[in-house]
Design a protein around this motif. Structure first.
Motif, PDB file in Angstrom:
ATOM      1  N   LYS A 158       3.797   2.797   2.075  1.00 36.55           N
ATOM      2  CA  LYS A 158       4.798   3.864   2.035  1.00 36.55           C
ATOM      3  C   LYS A 158       5.020   4.335   0.593  1.00 36.55           C
ATOM      4  N   GLY A 159       5.000   5.627   0.408  1.00 40.05           N
ATOM      5  CA  GLY A 159       5.252   6.201  -0.903  1.00 40.05           C
ATOM      6  C   GLY A 159       4.073   6.159  -1.852  1.00 40.05           C
ATOM      7  N   THR A 160       2.926   5.674  -1.397  1.00 37.13           N
ATOM      8  CA  THR A 160       1.737   5.640  -2.258  1.00 37.13           C
ATOM      9  C   THR A 160       0.961   6.947  -2.116  1.00 37.13           C
TER      10      THR A 160
ATOM     11  N   HIS B 156      -4.395   4.362  12.710  1.00 34.18           N
ATOM     12  CA  HIS B 156      -3.105   4.191  13.388  1.00 34.18           C
ATOM     13  C   HIS B 156      -2.340   3.009  12.809  1.00 34.18           C
ATOM     14  N   ARG B 157      -3.042   1.920  12.498  1.00 31.49           N
ATOM     15  CA  ARG B 157      -2.369   0.748  11.969  1.00 31.49           C
ATOM     16  C   ARG B 157      -1.820   0.986  10.561  1.00 31.49           C
ATOM     17  N   LEU B 158      -2.522   1.786   9.774  1.00 29.67           N
ATOM     18  CA  LEU B 158      -2.079   2.038   8.402  1.00 29.67           C
ATOM     19  C   LEU B 158      -0.734   2.739   8.356  1.00 29.67           C
ATOM     20  N   ASP B 159      -0.436   3.544   9.356  1.00 28.16           N
ATOM     21  CA  ASP B 159       0.856   4.234   9.395  1.00 28.16           C
ATOM     22  C   ASP B 159       2.027   3.254   9.467  1.00 28.16           C
ATOM     23  N   LEU B 160       1.777   2.022   9.932  1.00 21.68           N
ATOM     24  CA  LEU B 160       2.851   1.049  10.110  1.00 21.68           C
ATOM     25  C   LEU B 160       3.058   0.149   8.893  1.00 21.68           C
ATOM     26  N   MET B 161       2.145   0.210   7.930  1.00 17.27           N
ATOM     27  CA  MET B 161       2.195  -0.737   6.822  1.00 17.27           C
ATOM     28  C   MET B 161       3.208  -0.294   5.760  1.00 17.27           C
ATOM     29  N   LYS B 162       4.227  -1.119   5.541  1.00 16.61           N
ATOM     30  CA  LYS B 162       5.266  -0.799   4.568  1.00 16.61           C
ATOM     31  C   LYS B 162       4.703  -0.728   3.148  1.00 16.61           C
ATOM     32  N   SER B 163       3.677  -1.512   2.878  1.00 15.86           N
ATOM     33  CA  SER B 163       3.112  -1.538   1.524  1.00 15.86           C
ATOM     34  C   SER B 163       2.437  -0.234   1.145  1.00 15.86           C
TER      35      SER B 163
ATOM     36  N   MET C  84      -8.450   1.711  -3.005  1.00 13.95           N
ATOM     37  CA  MET C  84      -7.259   0.940  -2.675  1.00 13.95           C
ATOM     38  C   MET C  84      -6.935  -0.118  -3.733  1.00 13.95           C
ATOM     39  N   LYS C  85      -7.457   0.047  -4.956  1.00 10.17           N
ATOM     40  CA  LYS C  85      -7.262  -0.975  -5.984  1.00 10.17           C
ATOM     41  C   LYS C  85      -5.794  -1.208  -6.315  1.00 10.17           C
ATOM     42  N   ASP C  86      -4.956  -0.161  -6.190  1.00  9.37           N
ATOM     43  CA  ASP C  86      -3.539  -0.304  -6.539  1.00  9.37           C
ATOM     44  C   ASP C  86      -2.698  -0.878  -5.404  1.00  9.37           C
ATOM     45  N   VAL C  87      -3.240  -0.916  -4.187  1.00  8.53           N
ATOM     46  CA  VAL C  87      -2.454  -1.377  -3.037  1.00  8.53           C
ATOM     47  C   VAL C  87      -3.112  -2.553  -2.334  1.00  8.53           C
ATOM     48  N   ALA C  88      -4.241  -3.031  -2.834  1.00  5.17           N
ATOM     49  CA  ALA C  88      -4.996  -4.072  -2.126  1.00  5.17           C
ATOM     50  C   ALA C  88      -4.171  -5.342  -1.919  1.00  5.17           C
ATOM     51  N   LYS C  89      -3.544  -5.837  -2.985  1.00  4.22           N
ATOM     52  CA  LYS C  89      -2.812  -7.088  -2.848  1.00  4.22           C
ATOM     53  C   LYS C  89      -1.604  -6.965  -1.931  1.00  4.22           C
ATOM     54  N   PRO C  90      -0.699  -5.989  -2.136  1.00  4.62           N
ATOM     55  CA  PRO C  90       0.443  -5.904  -1.221  1.00  4.62           C
ATOM     56  C   PRO C  90       0.021  -5.643   0.220  1.00  4.62           C
ATOM     57  N   LEU C  91      -1.068  -4.903   0.420  1.00  2.00           N
ATOM     58  CA  LEU C  91      -1.537  -4.630   1.771  1.00  2.00           C
ATOM     59  C   LEU C  91      -2.031  -5.909   2.436  1.00  2.00           C
TER      60      LEU C  91
END
Length: 510
Positions: free
Chosen positions: A216-218, A207-214, A260-267
């Motif tokens: 979106k579009g991944t 549920h929380r992941l749906d709110l993360m802007k980082s 999640m290697k491509d999104v770890a830092k922004p997340l």
């Protein structure tokens, strides 16, 4: 420990580099901690104060002032400090928190009560003191003192009994014991860790992941990501100091998080921003992701370390007021009041100055998170020791903390008003909506309630919808800041007035 710190630790943790083994400094100290902690903090002040950076910036000279103001967590005379807490992860509140200190001088419970107020006591045969801030202090050995909050006498007695009943006891969980290894074997002077095993469900995280802007579009499979994140073992922050400060973030998992290697830092950075725990230099840190670990490493500025420490609640100091004053100070009752009042006022000034710096650093964050900082600094002012302080100065401090809470209310109102206006947008129906950008209760992936927006009649233009939301956010945030800034200006005027009055009254410079 506090809610903000817990949120910070839930996301922030350290990548630690290999260093030569050294003699264990914390092994004996940690045997004095209570059992069942899920959070651990270690500070090796001997190592820290011996570093080239500490010497060049004269940290020792400002140690007492920063501690007295609440900006430094480690009391003067402390060689090693271990803090532990049992946190309610869902509510981000401690059931209890405790500390054990290895001191350079023998602690006196009478001195502690003379400095902070309260009464001396004896618990299970050990010298103790109960303080007005709902804390017990216990003398465990000639140079070892411990503290327990809240001051539950029965719980404190059971803690003391357990320490002396078993030699070589190991009160820490396996994950926190690993953090001890970083401090002792790898000689990392500052280590913070939180044991998160079996805390978070995959459904909750999803549920929380749906709110993360980082995100979106991944192309990340959010179901698999939620399952992997729910296997988190814990988080550890480590800070190393030489002629500069370096640290990192290490999150440990049982599951495979390599997806999640491509999104770890922004997340991670988005989550930190959602907590008000974002530090600017983290943007430049390097991230690496392996099967069971996320690692973020880089440099700290001194201001960044100060920001981390400002989230902590410090143990009570063991020094008397006379030890924190200059040798030539007089000892009369009036001079004692003057000295205590001067130190109290300077502590308030340091806190206000640091809060203003915080505003400059984080005005790009959300109204709810700004509200958190105002509340935090108001609480720090309320927690300053008032023994021997001029009553008029105490009244001034009470007014300052009340004004900061008015700023807190202004920023929280901005968040609420933003959410209210968004929910009433034409064509939108909102159910169980928690406004992520404005609510102080939003804690990214690892905290807060479920939140989502449901539109029964989707708008024709999502771009138009987004532009309207952005406009609402800007308008309400601007109103909140305008009110808060006006209050800070009023505090500045009042500070000048009380400074002049106290200087004239005691004939010393405030």
């Amino acid at each position: 420990m506090n809610r903000s710190l817990s949120a910070f630790l839930l996301i922030l943790v350290a990548g630690l580099t290999s260093l030569p083994a050294c003699q264990a400094q914390f092994e004996n100290l940690l045997q004095h901690l209570p059992e069942d902690a899920n959070t651990l903090m270690l500070f090796n002040m001997e190592e820290i104060m011996a570093t080239p950076l500490a010497a060049s910036q004269n940290w020792k000279n400002g140690e007492a002032a920063k501690y007295s103001s609440g900006l430094m967590i480690v009391p003067p005379q402390t060689l090693h400090l271990a803090m532990a807490a049992q946190m309610d992860i869902e509510l981000m509140q401690p059931h209890w928190h405790a500390s054990v200190m290895d001191l350079s001088e023998e602690p006196s419970m009478l001195t502690v009560t003379e400095r902070h107020g309260g009464n001396v006591d004896t618990i299970s045969g050990q010298d103790a003191a109960v303080l007005p801030n709902n804390t017990y202090v216990v003398k465990f050995g000639k140079f070892i003192a411990g503290t327990m909050y809240p001051a539950d006498r029965q719980q404190t007695a059971r803690w003391v009994d357990s320490v002396f009943a078993t030699s070589g006891r190991k009160p820490l969980s396996p994950y926190l014991a690993e953090a001890e290894g970083y401090a002792d074997q790898k000689k990392v002077p500052i280590v913070l860790a939180m044991d998160l095993k079996n805390v978070l469900s995959a459904k909750f995280i999803r549920h929380r992941l749906d709110l993360m802007k980082s995100l979106k579009g991944t192309q990340v499979d959010l179901d698999k990501l939620a399952e992997a994140l729910s296997s988190v073992r814990g988080i550890t922050l480590g800070i190393e100091i030489t002629d500069r400060i370096t640290g990192g973030i290490k999150v440990d998992f049982d599951g495979d998080v390599s997806l999640m290697k491509d999104v770890a830092k922004p997340l991670l950075l988005e989550s930190l921003g959602n907590h008000g725990a974002m530090i600017n230099e983290l943007n430049d840190w390097k991230v690496s992701v392996s099967r069971n670990e996320i690692l973020l490493q880089g440099s700290f500025q001194s201001s960044g370390i100060q920001r981390v420490f400002s989230l902590f609640d410090a143990p009570p100091g063991m020094q008397s007021l006379s030890q924190t004053s200059s040798p030539g100070d007089a000892k009369s009752g009036k001079d004692l009041t003057a000295r205590a009042t001067q130190q109290y006022f300077k502590s308030i000034q340091l806190l206000i100055s640091d809060l203003q710096h915080e505003d400059q650093e984080h005005q790009s964050s959300t109204p709810g998170l700004e509200a958190m900082w105002y509340a935090r600094y108001a609480a720090k002012i309320d927690a300053l020791p008032i023994l021997h302080v001029d009553p008029e100065m105490v009244t001034f401090a009470t007014q300052v903390s009340a004004a900061l809470r008015q700023s807190q209310t202004a920023m929280r109102t901005a968040g609420v008003q933003t959410a209210t206006r968004i929910t009433s947008m034409q064509g939108a129906q909102v159910y169980n909506y928690q406004y992520a950008a404005g609510a102080a209760e939003n804690y990214g992936i690892f905290g807060g309630g479920y939140a989502y927006r449901y539109q029964a009649n989707p708008r024709a233009s999502l771009r138009q919808d987004g532009a309207q939301v952005a406009q609402i956010e800007a308008q309400e945030t601007s109103r909140g800041y305008e009110t808060a800034n006006k209050i800070m200006q009023e505090i500045a005027v009042s500070t000048t007035q009380i400074r002049r009055k106290m200087t004239e009254k005691y004939q010393i410079e405030f």
